[in-house]
Design an enzyme around this catalytic site. Structure first.
Site, PDB file in Angstrom:
ATOM      1  CB  CYS A  76      -0.640   0.207   1.098  1.00 56.15           C
ATOM      2  SG  CYS A  76      -1.719  -1.529   1.369  1.00 56.15           S
ATOM      3  CB  CYS A 195     -14.103  -2.891   5.193  1.00 52.42           C
ATOM      4  SG  CYS A 195     -14.436  -3.517   7.124  1.00 52.42           S
ATOM      5  CG  HIS A 317      -6.995   1.248  -0.005  1.00 54.27           C
ATOM      6  ND1 HIS A 317      -5.683   1.857  -0.523  1.00 54.27           N
ATOM      7  CD2 HIS A 317      -5.975   0.702   0.812  1.00 54.27           C
ATOM      8  CE1 HIS A 317      -4.225   0.958   0.282  1.00 54.27           C
ATOM      9  NE2 HIS A 317      -4.993   0.227   1.498  1.00 54.27           N
TER      10      HIS A 317
END
Length: 375
Positions: A76, A195, A317
């Site tokens: 990430c 989430c 994300h």
């Protein structure tokens, strides 16, 4: 110096190629920096699941042939790792102007949580990242008495912020704490609304030498650390120590303290992630990070706004692009051009991105960078 930033929209765009997402972000960053494409002397790309030769595919459509170019994969933190390498390359005099790109097209690869590496213990146990973060949350609940409502308050805050971000993936509504807690359980105690979504998108930045242009941002610190050995005997939960190491070095490099930061973009892939990160950064003592969102300290109009973009929980994300999206938000905030998301105090900003995934390590890598607006 940070000359310019740009991003695509974030969401699920299975019909778009990686190159298309990248070009949108790059074009905005080049315009923002006020440069010509032929002024770029090197290109560094951060991507986790991009196709082989992703940097070359992007370069092919840019009309910037022949310049040095390479790809970074650091989970990430891939995008901010690429940015860190650009900062160092300019600092050392290798280049005057570097284009940084983070890009990911995940909607055609995953329908839910990212599948863990099968050769790791987590993969063999079918423990994807939601489960790993859930174990963090369970430990914090048991050790510090963190309440589910405190976790949910982070989701409410960041989803409220995301409503004012036209590039965010999730902008349907602002949930209540009760609605967050009542949403579908993913990995106890983390519910669906705690989430981040699977996303596609790109972010870009132009890093260069000091040139005396109004709007350029001073890079006060840029630090990248790799993971260290970690297992069940470690004193800290997974991910804490790598953030703390990077933060300590960044604050030393910038000659400032956590309380000097006006606005932050941190890695909130799951609600517990924001709590642990803010403690590791030094904004709260161990076990007290869960109080920052409910108290209003980290709200957009609070003392130290955290994730005014909506964070990963709202913006989305796309792994390789996330760090550059965070960087762009801080740039807009420090320039005072963030529109409805604009925070009041915006002299100094911080970006933190932590990438994890390799078993037995407290994270693959963590990047912390501190920027300031020129007086």
């Amino acid at each position: 110096m940070l000359w310019g930033v740009g991003t695509s929209a974030y969401g699920r765009f299975p019909e778009q190629r990686v190159e298309s997402l990248a070009w949108t972000a790059i074009a905005e960053a080049i315009r923002d920096a006020g440069i010509r494409p032929d002024e770029v002397e090197a290109i560094i790309v951060g991507s986790v699941f991009g196709p082989p030769g992703v940097a070359t595919r992007v370069q092919r459509g840019l009309g910037i042939p022949g310049v040095p170019m390479w790809t970074v994969e650091n989970a990430c933190a891939s995008g901010t790792s690429a940015y860190h390498e650009a900062v160092e390359a300019v600092r050392l005099g290798r280049f005057r102007c570097v284009l940084v790109l983070g890009v990911e097209q995940m909607s055609t690869l995953f329908s839910g949580a990212i599948v863990p590496e099968a050769t790791d213990p987590e993969g063999a146990a079918s423990l994807p990242l939601p489960g790993l973060y859930a174990l963090q949350a369970q430990r914090y609940i048991g050790e510090f008495g963190v309440a589910p409502e405190q976790l949910a308050a982070i989701a409410v805050k960041n989803k409220r912020n995301g409503m004012d971000n036209p590039r965010a993936q999730l902008r349907a509504s602002i949930p209540t704490v009760a609605e967050v807690l009542e949403s579908r359980m993913i990995a106890e105690p983390l519910t669906f609304l705690q989430c981040c979504p699977t996303s596609d998108g790109a972010g870009a930045a132009i890093v260069g030498v000091e040139r005396g242009v109004r709007g350029d941002l001073r890079i006060e610190a840029s630090v990248m650390v790799s993971g260290a050995l970690w297992d069940h005997r470690s004193e800290d939960v997974w991910g804490f120590a790598s953030v703390a190491r990077a933060a300590a070095l960044a604050f030393e490099q910038a000659d400032c303290a956590p309380q000097d930061i006006d606005v932050l973009e941190v890695h909130d892939a799951f609600t517990i992630g924001e709590i642990i990160t803010l403690e590791a950064l030094g904004l709260a003592p161990r076990g007290k990070g869960a109080e920052l969102a409910p108290s209003g300290h980290s709200a957009r109009d609070g003392a130290q706004p955290v994730n005014p973009s909506g964070g990963l929980l709202s913006r989305g994300h796309p792994l390789g692009a996330t760090g550059l999206a965070q960087l762009a938000e801080i740039a807009w905030q420090l320039r005072g051009v963030a529109g409805d998301r604009q925070v009041r105090r915006h002299r100094t900003g911080l970006v933190e991105t932590m990438g994890g995934g390799a078993a037995g390590m407290d994270g693959n890598a963590c990047v912390v960078t501190i920027l300031s607006a020129q007086q």
